[in-house]
Motif scaffolding. Structure first.
Motif, PDB file in Angstrom:
ATOM      1  N   GLN A  76      39.005  73.142  67.452  1.00 53.05           N
ATOM      2  CA  GLN A  76      38.226  72.065  68.063  1.00 53.05           C
ATOM      3  C   GLN A  76      38.640  70.702  67.510  1.00 53.05           C
ATOM      4  OE1 GLN A  76      36.174  72.366  70.638  1.00 53.05           O
ATOM      5  NE2 GLN A  76      36.664  74.555  70.674  1.00 53.05           N
ATOM      6  N   ASN A  77      38.898  70.634  66.184  1.00 45.78           N
ATOM      7  CA  ASN A  77      39.331  69.366  65.584  1.00 45.78           C
ATOM      8  C   ASN A  77      40.699  68.937  66.094  1.00 45.78           C
ATOM      9  OD1 ASN A  77      36.997  69.148  64.073  1.00 45.78           O
ATOM     10  ND2 ASN A  77      37.868  70.106  62.260  1.00 45.78           N
ATOM     11  N   ILE A  78      41.617  69.894  66.229  1.00 42.44           N
ATOM     12  CA  ILE A  78      42.954  69.584  66.735  1.00 42.44           C
ATOM     13  C   ILE A  78      42.865  69.099  68.187  1.00 42.44           C
ATOM     14  CG2 ILE A  78      45.172  70.612  67.387  1.00 42.44           C
ATOM     15  CD1 ILE A  78      44.922  72.374  64.887  1.00 42.44           C
ATOM     16  N   LYS A  79      42.054  69.773  68.984  1.00 38.62           N
ATOM     17  CA  LYS A  79      41.876  69.343  70.378  1.00 38.62           C
ATOM     18  C   LYS A  79      41.310  67.930  70.430  1.00 38.62           C
ATOM     19  CE  LYS A  79      39.960  70.820  74.825  1.00 38.62           C
ATOM     20  NZ  LYS A  79      39.493  69.462  75.174  1.00 38.62           N
ATOM     21  N   ALA A  80      40.369  67.622  69.533  1.00 37.47           N
ATOM     22  CA  ALA A  80      39.796  66.272  69.497  1.00 37.47           C
ATOM     23  C   ALA A  80      40.862  65.234  69.151  1.00 37.47           C
ATOM     24  CB  ALA A  80      38.657  66.219  68.475  1.00 37.47           C
ATOM     25  N   ILE A  81      41.770  65.571  68.235  1.00 39.84           N
ATOM     26  CA  ILE A  81      42.854  64.649  67.870  1.00 39.84           C
ATOM     27  C   ILE A  81      43.794  64.428  69.047  1.00 39.84           C
ATOM     28  CG2 ILE A  81      44.931  64.428  66.425  1.00 39.84           C
ATOM     29  CD1 ILE A  81      43.323  65.747  64.160  1.00 39.84           C
ATOM     30  N   LEU A  82      44.132  65.501  69.755  1.00 40.39           N
ATOM     31  CA  LEU A  82      45.011  65.361  70.924  1.00 40.39           C
ATOM     32  C   LEU A  82      44.341  64.511  72.008  1.00 40.39           C
ATOM     33  CD1 LEU A  82      46.484  68.983  71.260  1.00 40.39           C
ATOM     34  CD2 LEU A  82      47.466  66.991  70.113  1.00 40.39           C
ATOM     35  N   ASP A  83      43.038  64.687  72.181  1.00 44.10           N
ATOM     36  CA  ASP A  83      42.312  63.870  73.165  1.00 44.10           C
ATOM     37  C   ASP A  83      42.337  62.396  72.770  1.00 44.10           C
ATOM     38  OD1 ASP A  83      41.727  66.115  74.643  1.00 44.10           O
ATOM     39  OD2 ASP A  83      39.700  66.366  73.821  1.00 44.10           O
TER      40      ASP A  83
END
Length: 474
Positions: free
Chosen positions: A338-345
């Motif tokens: 979830q944190n990685i997805k937030a960074i990509l977003d």
């Protein structure tokens, strides 16, 4: 979990040496196994090692297999415990709501590998036996490796193996107490109990049983592969392998490993390397305050677990290679995903998602964050653990001052830093772990780069400059 345990093991018994930690139990590492070494984006990064399903005998021509002499010796009996304990109290006013938060966070990774043995090939006999042998240049593995840049073949010449069933145990405990509104993101996503009085506690205890005869680390001999299939063993540790077809256009990047003995000269070399990367730091600093703040928050969360930073670094590698990143990796925790997805977003929202290849010499938020995570992934475990406690904007600003001191004349008034004694001790340990000494002389703080090989001073400076750039104006 295993990757961190084996990395700890190698750092303890062979720091700066030639042993490579095993990152997955799925990797079958036998003597003469062919391993593909992939060079990375930044010259100071350690290469990636990709074990294959083939041995050298699968690639050589002829009907007579190579039969190396194997020498077995007792290595060491190993048991290690690594962990940290963090306590803190925070008070803040958010949208007319007062929040008081107290928390304790502890994690422990215990590796009990027991008695280990070393198996190694008699290299002199292998050299004689392979002298007139050739590789089958039509083999699919060779053809695919030749098509890729920065690929080198190596064969396993030694390995460290377990002699008894053993285990790796990870124990995570977190406690929090608050008044008002509370949100906590922890290292794991284990069982959670929220009580009516506002206490939050999480516990996670994971045990990995490792069978006998498991390889936990190995060493390689690289190969120089000629046009016609003849090959040579790279017997010197400072001799690189590769395919002869690539030798005419393969760039050689000069690192910091040959740093001069004098600290002033080392500072000059360090300053030159950082100047080449200055556009990345400027870009991070120029992002909107909201994006900078969110990126710093998400990266700080991932820094609670070094394996999560490695996962982010791998995802960004894939994007920079213009591949679709795999966010469904089974080894990735849900929290990290979830944190990685937030960074990509956030990178997408910044409008600067250009890949390293597509951007060429220019930079983007993607390449700047890739630079940061690549440097974080290269830090020693000791350095990484201390840095995780120094990520507030105030402390990062002070660390940036120290970097400027290292790059300058090496001195500054200690009073200008305004560091509490406990924070100074952490800072001193952080820099010492990266081969930079901080010494107090009255009210003067002196910095000095230790004359040792390696890129740790550069890596630390990249991390601090990048994180401090994200903290500017936050």
């Amino acid at each position: 979990m295993l990757a961190i345990a084996t990395r700890n093991f190698v750092e303890e018994v062979d720091r700066g040496g030639l042993l490579i930690p095993v990152s997955s139990l799925n990797d079958t590492i036998a003597l003469l196994t062919v391993v593909v070494k992939r060079k990375r984006f930044w010259f100071w990064q350690k290469p990636k090692y990709l074990p294959t399903d083939f041995t050298l005998n699968d690639l050589v021509t002829g009907d007579t297999p190579l039969q190396p002499v194997v020498v077995e010796t007792d290595f060491i009996k190993y048991s290690g415990t690594f962990g940290d304990n963090i306590k803190g109290t925070v008070g803040a006013n958010l949208a007319n709501t007062t929040v008081n938060l107290e928390g304790k966070d502890s994690s422990k990774l215990q590796s009990s590998f027991g008695s280990l043995k070393k198996e190694e090939i008699n290299v002199q006999k292998l050299l004689r036996d392979s002298k007139d042998r050739m590789l089958d240049m039509s083999h699919s593995l060779i053809q695919q490796a030749k098509e890729k840049h920065r690929r080198v073949f190596g064969i396993v010449k030694e390995r460290i193996v377990t002699t008894q069933p053993c285990s790796v145990i990870e124990d995570v405990q977190q406690e929090g107490q608050c008044g008002g509104v509370l949100g906590i993101c922890g290292k794991k996503n284990p069982k959670i109990a929220l009580k009516e009085n506002g206490n939050l506690s999480t516990d996670s205890n994971v045990t990995m049983e490792i069978p006998i005869h498991t390889t936990i680390a190995y060493g390689l001999i690289e190969l120089v592969v000629k046009h016609d299939g003849h090959f040579e063993l790279c017997l010197m540790s400072d001799t690189d392998g590769g395919f002869e077809v690539d030798s005419s256009n393969k760039p050689r990047l000069v690192g910091m490993s040959g740093a001069p003995a004098h600290s002033s000269e080392q500072s000059s070399s360090l300053r030159q390397e950082l100047e080449k990367l200055s556009d990345h730091f400027k870009l991070l600093s120029s992002l909107s305050v909201s994006i900078k703040s969110s990126l710093l928050k998400q990266i700080t969360k991932l820094m609670q677990d070094q394996a999560s930073i490695s996962a982010l670094q791998h995802v960004l590698d894939q994007i920079c290679l213009e591949k679709v990143p795999d966010l469904d990796d089974a080894t990735m925790t849900e929290s990290a995903r979830q944190n990685i997805k937030a960074i990509l977003d956030l990178l997408e929202k910044s409008g600067q998602m250009g890949s390293t290849q597509a951007a060429g010499p220019s930079t983007s938020a993607l390449t700047a964050i890739h630079l940061l995570t690549s440097a974080l992934d290269e830090m020693t475990n000791d350095c990484f653990a201390v840095l995780g406690m120094c990520c507030s904007p105030t402390v990062l600003a002070t660390l940036e001052q120290l970097v400027q001191c290292v790059l300058g004349n090496g001195e500054l008034p200690l009073s200008s830093l305004g560091l509490a004694e406990d924070v100074y001790e952490k800072t001193e340990h952080l820099f010492a772990s990266s081969k930079i000494s901080l010494k107090r002389d009255g009210d003067v703080l002196k910095t000095e780069i230790n004359p040792q090989p390696g890129n740790l001073p550069l890596i630390l400076c990249i991390v601090i400059r990048s994180l401090a750039s994200l903290a500017h104006g936050v």
